[in-house]
Design an enzyme around this catalytic site. Structure first.
Site, short mmCIF file in Angstrom:
data_model
loop_
_atom_site.label_atom_id
_atom_site.label_comp_id
_atom_site.label_asym_id
_atom_site.label_seq_id
_atom_site.Cartn_x
_atom_site.Cartn_y
_atom_site.Cartn_z
N LYS A 78 89.87 52.07 16.40
CA LYS A 78 89.41 52.45 17.73
C LYS A 78 90.10 51.62 18.80
CE LYS A 78 85.13 53.48 18.02
NZ LYS A 78 83.66 53.38 18.00
N ARG A 148 80.89 48.64 20.94
CA ARG A 148 81.02 49.45 19.74
C ARG A 148 81.87 48.74 18.70
NH1 ARG A 148 81.59 53.63 23.86
NH2 ARG A 148 80.09 55.34 23.51
N GLY A 157 79.47 56.18 12.17
CA GLY A 157 78.03 56.00 12.10
C GLY A 157 77.55 54.87 11.21
N MET A 159 78.25 51.54 11.38
CA MET A 159 77.96 50.27 12.04
C MET A 159 77.29 50.52 13.37
SD MET A 159 81.31 48.01 10.99
CE MET A 159 82.48 49.29 11.34
N ARG A 398 90.73 59.34 17.27
CA ARG A 398 91.07 58.88 15.91
C ARG A 398 91.53 60.09 15.12
NH1 ARG A 398 84.75 57.52 14.57
NH2 ARG A 398 83.96 59.65 14.69
N HIS A 516 76.35 63.42 12.81
CA HIS A 516 76.60 62.50 11.70
C HIS A 516 76.68 63.24 10.38
CE1 HIS A 516 75.10 59.86 8.41
NE2 HIS A 516 75.96 59.03 8.94
N SER A 840 100.57 56.55 -25.89
CA SER A 840 99.73 57.15 -24.85
C SER A 840 98.47 56.31 -24.75
CB SER A 840 99.38 58.60 -25.22
OG SER A 840 98.63 59.18 -24.18
N CYS A 907 96.46 59.36 -21.27
CA CYS A 907 95.79 60.63 -21.54
C CYS A 907 94.29 60.55 -21.35
CB CYS A 907 96.10 61.12 -22.96
SG CYS A 907 95.56 60.00 -24.26
N TYR A 927 104.40 59.65 -17.82
CA TYR A 927 103.52 60.74 -17.42
C TYR A 927 102.06 60.28 -17.42
CZ TYR A 927 102.19 61.27 -22.35
OH TYR A 927 101.71 61.04 -23.60
#
Length: 950
Positions: A78, A148, A157, A159, A398, A516, A840, A907, A927
């Site tokens: 912010k 804020r 929402g 804090m 934001r 919210h 694997s 895997c 992989y």
């Protein structure tokens, strides 16, 4: 930039045309006669001399800013964006940001501030006062402030916030006289007392209450004077509320409300810092992987007021639709309101398009801001604005939270618009959010028959059915039993976060698409309908009532987050558009915009990814689905899953109960055709892609019935005494299925099992190869812990391959490797790699054997361990890099030392977790393999890992 002074009531546009282009001209926001800051009691402030030379208060205003967008780590998201908007000339109320370093210092040193903070803050406050021509606490022209939070990553929402700071018994009268609106002044005072009393002085927390004692006072007064809405209070009523609130604060906290504005400011700053560690913020960070050590910044800004009458308003808007990704201005506003009224969902606001009729000039200015912000930040923006007497101010911007569907569309279209590159598009999409794109929708036929009971605002797309629960903690408890809960609230608050996480979907009677509930639901990918105002929700009786029907807690309810419809009962679902195109083939690709954007991103992912993505699939149908989703082979085929269909289980049980090798071979001969048939289907579906086939892994008792009636039936069918069957079940039973006679140990004790399975694999490969389809086989021996047991199983498989090749006059392209799933295998990997063609990592079992924990512990002590930060997260959802990851590193290092070219993969289901995928990339694996429906997530995560490594 113009230096012209304008009055507060000036309606002159801050946009002008020059050289054919629209340019932004910043003006002074507010003016007034400067007067000295009044003297008052000294604020007690604990400080430390450490960090004395550092800068951690950054001012912004009048087109100048100490910071910029690159200082996000210090200023928070912010604060960095406020500085950036100021620098590009947007009408941002001036103020200053206290950096995140102060927050971390504050906690590290026992709630002590560095010594230089006070002087830096006073200097920054003075700059703000000069910019607006007002002074905090001034008797003639008082300045009011907002305080804020502002974390590096947005935590909407979670804090605390304080508005209207600086008002007191004296300044409220000044403001009433200056504005000519006593009602506005006293309404601002009561709002400030309510926020300050709760957030700073702990009134609501004092008694450990879940309800709001301030709201109880408000509701009591409403009943007394006979009104329904807050904006119907008279000035006399508001004065009465102010007196009642001050008395409540003193009664509950034991302290008087502070009249000194500077004392109020320090109290608010400390409260915002403290809120970094509140329960809801901690839960949120844990869910989204935000480091606890980052801390929050604090943003202090001059107040501007959307509640100064019918020419004032406040709103939250998105530069594109955060639910669908459509390139359309999206959001809402309230006339004569403050920002908290919109976000909290207390009043249901109007769509932003309506503002064009009510305030056309301001709406055009807002549209211009929309385009400026999106072009500058190169992303969809979520911005808050206030209109004070026809004058527009931008309070924050934001990158907007969005659904996975919206993320895919926004990324694809911004590339087409040349706002971002393909690489940036891939990096911006939270990989896990692709699950939203694949989520089911309501089945049209079932929906047609369902009873529609209400319509609200579509806030989080998708379809959800679940049992009604009104309290967050009840939804959590119910979902932990494996049941589906749907959280129903009048409006949600940040305290409901745990319930929102647990629920299938969220339904509120009040609030809009920027409330919210909607913001959090979109980020989580939760189905959400807000503002279904025709629903009468009664927490006391635990009911939902409409003119047609009354539903009670525990009843089923269904919500469509795409249309905003609410149905009584359970509505069946059908596959998403992407699944309809790729898997069911019931929808033409050209008819689905969602699919087109999805396919575009998947193509980009393939271009940049270095890590290959395979699937865990056990049937031809599962393999076909995986290939449709872009899998590059099968990384785990669990052969035991093939034994449970049809009559196969009977032959399998006969094999398990065999009393001799001969009887066992007879039973296995019955199983071989079944296995061969399945492998033929799998190899055909793979069309030449590799397949890793795991030999039998689970303990044999899992194939036998444990119910007495089923045991008797099986004994009768096999013509053996039931006592013999029961005795065999007891002999084979493993109390811990992770240990004992399972995996390669089955092949060591009963080699005929491994022989049958290898024969089925190679015979199937021979048949498919004769059809002209290539087969790339990888035979995987499970649960190896000793190099010799692997060598014995390898020799057995090689001999079977030779026999089948000779008999069927063919050749095979195959590898033989093992799963690394016990710590010993990882530690002696260099020895095993001398015989193995590939490894694997079975990360599910490796996690269990390393940590001594199981997935079932998620219902017992694992949540407590994560709450207390013993574990950073669920180790069965994301690889425990410190422990299990270290074993993987040892195994990789040892394997490559012996066998430099060894193929390495994962895997376990961790293969579909984005954090784990990135970790596997950095380990240098070949992989990862995951379930078919997680393949798109893994593909995006693999591309992000490669791009992030540049």
């Amino acid at each position: 930039m113009s230096k012209k002074t304008v009055t507060k009531n000036s309606a002159e546009s801050f946009f002008t045309r020059a050289d054919g282009e629209r340019k932004l001209r910043a003006e002074r926001l507010l003016v007034g006669k400067a007067t000295p800051l009044p003297t008052g009691p000294t604020v007690s402030l604990r400080t430390s001399s450490k960090l004395g030379g550092r800068k951690y208060v950054f001012s912004f205003g009048d087109g100048k800013a100490d910071g910029n967008g690159s200082l996000r780590a210090s200023l928070g998201g912010k604060g960095a964006n406020l500085a950036e908007m100021t620098r590009i000339g947007l009408p941002v109320p001036p103020g200053f940001t206290i950096s995140t370093e102060v927050c971390t210092y504050y906690y590290k040193h026992g709630y002590v501030y560095p010594r230089a903070l006070e002087s830096q803050l006073r200097a920054a406050l003075s700059k703000t006062e000069k910019s607006v021509g007002k002074r905090l606490g001034d008797a003639e022209s008082p300045l009011l402030l907002s305080v804020r939070s502002g974390a590096r990553d947005s935590m909407p929402g979670m804090m605390d916030t304080i508005l209207n700071l600086g008002i007191n018994d004296e300044t409220v009268e000044v403001i009433a006289a200056k504005t000519g609106s006593p009602r506005f002044a006293w309404d601002a005072y009561r709002r400030f007392l309510q926020m300050y009393g709760d957030v700073v002085m702990g009134v609501q927390r004092h008694m450990g209450e879940h309800h709001d004692p301030f709201e109880e006072v408000i509701n009591a007064l409403k009943q007394e004077v006979g009104i329904e809405k807050d904006d119907e209070f008279s000035v006399r009523d508001l004065k009465k509320l102010v007196a009642s609130f001050k008395a409540l604060i003193e009664e509950r906290s034991g302290k008087s409300f502070p009249q000194e504005p500077l004392e109020q400011l320090w109290g608010a700053i400390s409260a915002v810092f403290r809120s970094w560690q509140n329960d809801r913020a901690t839960v949120y960070r844990r869910k989204y992987g935000i480091p606890h050590e980052w801390g929050t910044a604090v943003n202090v800004q001059a107040m501007v007021f959307g509640n100064m009458g019918e020419t004032s308003a406040t709103g939250v808007v998105f530069t594109r639709n955060p639910a669908t990704g459509e390139e359309a201005f999206y959001g809402e506003y309230l006339i004569n309101a403050q920002g908290e009224d919109v976000v909290a969902g207390v009043r249901t606001p109007q769509p932003v398009s309506q503002l064009q009729k009510e305030m056309p000039t301001t709406y055009r200015q807002l549209l211009a801001v929309r385009h400026i912000l999106e072009k500058h930040f190169r992303d969809m923006q979520d911005l808050e604005f206030t209109i004070e007497e026809n004058r527009l101010y931008i309070l924050q911007t934001r990158s907007g939270k969005r659904t996975g569907t919206a993320a895919v569309r926004i990324a694809a279209e911004m590339v087409k618009e040349r706002l971002i590159t393909k690489e940036e598009a891939l990096l911006r999409i939270p990989a896990d959010s692709l699950s939203h794109v694949l989520a089911p929708i309501f089945d049209p036929a079932s929906k047609e028959k369902a009873q529609l009971i209400a319509t609200g605002l579509p806030a989080g797309p998708g379809a959800a059915s679940g049992h009604i629960f009104f309290q967050a903690e009840d939804a959590v408890t119910f979902s932990q039993k494996g049941e589906k809960a749907l959280l129903v609230r009048v409006e949600t608050s940040p305290e409901d976060l745990r319930g929102m996480i647990a629920a299938e979907g969220i339904l509120t009677a009040r609030g809009g698409v920027s409330s919210h509930a909607a913001l959090v639901a979109r980020q989580m990918g939760k189905v959400c309908v807000c503002g279904a105002c025709m629903l009468r929700i009664d927490y006391r009786t635990k009911t939902i009532a409409t003119g047609k029907i009354t539903l009670r807690e525990g009843d089923f309810i269904s919500i469509d987050g795409t249309t905003g419809e609410v149905f009584a009962g359970e509505v069946r679902t059908s596959p998403s558009e992407v699944v309809q195109v790729l898997v069911n083939r019931t929808l033409e690709p050209s008819r689905s915009k969602i699919y087109k954007n999805f396919a575009l991103l998947m193509g980009w992912a393939n271009k940049y990814s270095k890590l290959r993505i395979r699937a865990n699939a056990d049937t031809p149908e599962q393999v076909a689905n995986a290939i449709a989703f872009g899998a590059q082979g099968v990384g785990l085929c669990r052969t035991e899953h093939m034994f449970f269909e049809g009559n196969r289980i009977d032959a399998m049980r006969e094999m398990v109960l065999a009393a001799s090798p001969e009887e066992r071979r007879t039973a296995l001969e019955k199983l071989l055709p079944y296995q061969r048939e399945d492998f033929v289907g799998i190899f055909r579906a793979l069309r030449g892609l590799p397949a890793t086939i795991r030999l039998l892994d689970p303990p044999l008792h899992e194939f036998l019935p444990h119910d007495s009636l089923q045991q008797k039936s099986l004994a009768d069918s096999l013509n053996i005494p039931v006592e013999t069957l029961i005795k065999r079940v007891q002999e084979l039973h493993e109390f811990n299925p992770m240990l004992g006679l399972r995996g390669c140990r089955l092949g060591m004790v009963y080699p005929e099992i491994s022989e049958m399975q290898a024969c089925a694999v190679f015979e199937a490969a021979a048949l498919v190869q004769k059809e002209g389809i290539k087969v790339h086989l990888e035979i995987m021996v499970p649960l190896v812990g000793f190099s010799k047991e692997f060598k014995i199983q390898k020799d057995l498989v090689q001999q079977v391959a030779k026999d089948v090749a000779r008999r069927l006059q063919t050749k095979f392209n195959y590898l033989i490797g093992t799963m690394i799933e016990v710590p010993r295998a990882a530690l002696i990997a260099s020895a095993i790699a001398g015989e193995a063609d590939f490894f694997s990592f079975g990360t599910n079992d490796l996690t269990q054997t390393s940590l001594g924990m199981s997935r079932d512990d998620a219902g017992s002590f694992l949540p407590a361990y994560m709450e207390r930060e013993i574990l950073p997260g669920n180790p069965f959802a994301s690889i425990d890099q410190e422990g299990v990851g270290r074993l993987m590193e040892i195994a990789i290092e040892g394997a490559r030392r012996t066998h430099p070219g060894i193929k390495l993969g994962v895997c376990g289901e961790h293969g579909g977790d984005p954090n784990s995928v990135r970790y596997c990339y950095h380990l240098g694996l070949t992989y990862v393999s995951c379930s078919p429906f997680r393949v798109p997530i893994a593909r995006i995560a693999a591309a992000q890992a490669a791009l992030g490594a540049r």
